[in-house]
Design a protein around this motif. Sequence first.
Motif, short mmCIF file in Angstrom:
data_model
loop_
_atom_site.label_atom_id
_atom_site.label_comp_id
_atom_site.label_asym_id
_atom_site.label_seq_id
_atom_site.Cartn_x
_atom_site.Cartn_y
_atom_site.Cartn_z
N ILE A 1 30.15 0.45 22.36
CA ILE A 1 29.18 1.38 22.69
C ILE A 1 28.37 1.78 21.35
N GLN A 2 27.25 1.95 21.27
CA GLN A 2 26.31 2.52 20.19
C GLN A 2 25.23 3.41 20.64
N ILE A 3 24.92 4.05 19.54
CA ILE A 3 23.71 5.12 19.80
C ILE A 3 22.63 4.58 18.98
N ASP B 1 28.91 19.65 11.00
CA ASP B 1 29.20 18.68 10.12
C ASP B 1 29.91 17.41 10.74
N ILE B 2 30.87 17.43 11.50
CA ILE B 2 31.44 16.33 12.23
C ILE B 2 30.48 15.80 13.01
N ILE B 3 29.83 16.23 13.93
CA ILE B 3 29.22 15.48 14.99
C ILE B 3 28.07 14.72 14.19
N ARG B 4 27.30 15.24 12.98
CA ARG B 4 26.48 14.44 12.39
C ARG B 4 27.25 13.23 11.68
N LYS B 5 28.25 13.36 11.41
CA LYS B 5 28.96 12.33 10.71
C LYS B 5 29.38 11.06 11.68
N LYS B 6 29.77 11.66 13.05
CA LYS B 6 30.28 10.48 13.79
C LYS B 6 29.15 9.76 14.60
N TYR B 7 27.74 10.65 14.84
CA TYR B 7 26.70 10.20 15.30
C TYR B 7 25.97 8.88 14.36
N ARG B 8 26.06 9.24 13.05
CA ARG B 8 25.60 8.61 12.05
C ARG B 8 26.43 7.11 12.06
N ARG B 9 27.56 7.27 12.18
CA ARG B 9 28.70 6.26 12.13
C ARG B 9 28.51 5.21 13.30
N HIS B 10 27.95 5.66 14.47
CA HIS B 10 28.06 4.81 15.74
C HIS B 10 26.42 4.36 16.06
N LEU B 11 25.53 4.53 15.06
CA LEU B 11 24.38 4.00 15.29
C LEU B 11 24.10 2.70 15.40
N GLU C 1 1.39 0.23 11.89
CA GLU C 1 0.79 -0.84 10.97
C GLU C 1 1.22 -2.33 11.38
N GLY C 2 2.02 -2.44 12.58
CA GLY C 2 2.59 -3.95 12.79
C GLY C 2 4.09 -4.12 12.62
N GLU C 3 4.39 -5.13 12.65
CA GLU C 3 5.99 -5.55 12.67
C GLU C 3 6.31 -5.70 11.14
N PHE C 4 7.42 -5.13 11.24
CA PHE C 4 8.26 -5.41 9.60
C PHE C 4 9.83 -5.31 10.05
N GLU C 5 10.40 -5.83 8.75
CA GLU C 5 11.77 -5.64 8.79
C GLU C 5 12.39 -4.63 7.69
N ALA C 6 13.40 -4.19 8.15
CA ALA C 6 13.83 -3.00 7.36
C ALA C 6 15.60 -2.71 7.74
N GLU C 7 16.16 -1.90 6.84
CA GLU C 7 17.44 -1.67 7.33
C GLU C 7 17.49 0.06 7.27
N MET C 8 18.37 0.49 7.90
CA MET C 8 18.59 1.94 8.44
C MET C 8 19.16 2.64 7.07
N LEU C 9 18.55 3.64 6.55
CA LEU C 9 19.01 4.40 5.45
C LEU C 9 19.89 5.68 5.75
N GLU C 10 19.09 6.23 6.81
CA GLU C 10 19.52 7.78 7.34
C GLU C 10 18.76 8.14 8.66
N VAL C 11 19.40 8.92 9.26
CA VAL C 11 18.96 9.92 10.14
C VAL C 11 19.10 11.44 9.77
N GLU C 12 17.92 11.98 9.39
CA GLU C 12 17.99 13.17 8.85
C GLU C 12 18.38 14.42 9.98
N ASN C 13 18.72 15.43 9.43
CA ASN C 13 19.22 16.39 10.14
C ASN C 13 18.45 16.97 11.19
N ASP C 14 17.02 16.82 10.94
CA ASP C 14 15.78 17.27 11.83
C ASP C 14 15.53 15.94 13.09
N GLY C 15 16.35 14.82 12.66
CA GLY C 15 15.91 13.82 13.57
C GLY C 15 15.29 12.61 13.00
#
Length: 240
Positions: free
Chosen positions: A94-96, A180-190, A203-217
């Motif tokens: 399962i992933q988020i 703090d624990i919720i944010r850590k687990k959420y990011r781990r399971h993305l 702007e169109g399609e592009f390729e990228a890697e995920m760096l972060e989900v900030e605290n405000d979403g």
Amino acid sequence: MVKTLYLEETDSTNDFLRHYTPGEDEDMTVVWTDFQRKGRGQGSNQWESEAGKNLTFSVLIHPDKVRAQDQYIISMAVAETMHRFLSDMVDAAIQIKWPNDIYVGDSKIGGILIENHLSGEHIKDCIIGIGLNVNQTVFVSDAPNPISMRMIDDREWNREKVLQGLISELVWQFQHFRIDIIRKKYRRHLYRREGFYPYRDAEGEFEAEMLEVENDGHLILLDTQGRQRRYAFKEVAYVI
């Protein structure tokens, strides 16, 4: 106290709770239905659910001292709860999927819609709408990638028992609420947490890697040109 209400059919369980007045002893109110005539996803999206096959329900809670600026933590907490619950229930990873979908591989099994009502600088009430594909096996809408618990494990599930189990997990989550624990687990399971994948923005399609989900979403991506891109909800789409 948790109060659970059952409606055979309704326009929307979120709409029902928006006009509902809880009793003084109700810490959490749950309303579930066999069929939503106007079930909603994020934005203008509709949630497809065959009558009597899945779980469509909403939960009213009254968060204690969650600041308005931290309101995305509610979405993180619910997504992480669904991740933990489904990981124990079905034989699948399962992933988020940011911001608040629940995925199995590249297929969607559940979604979350959060409505926060503020009082000053804090959240006063929160309505959590949840859709979970349980026993449906044929989907007729243009949703590109649905999957259900039954499609994974080839068994019929008791929806009320699934609901009770998920509500118990939500109660536990909000009783042991640690930002703090919720944010850590959420990011781990993305979903797509590691590696480069295709996305699409204005702007169109592009390729990228995920760096972060900030605290405000906000979602932070790093594209193949080394450029950081920051997105709010609906400003970027996964290409699947």
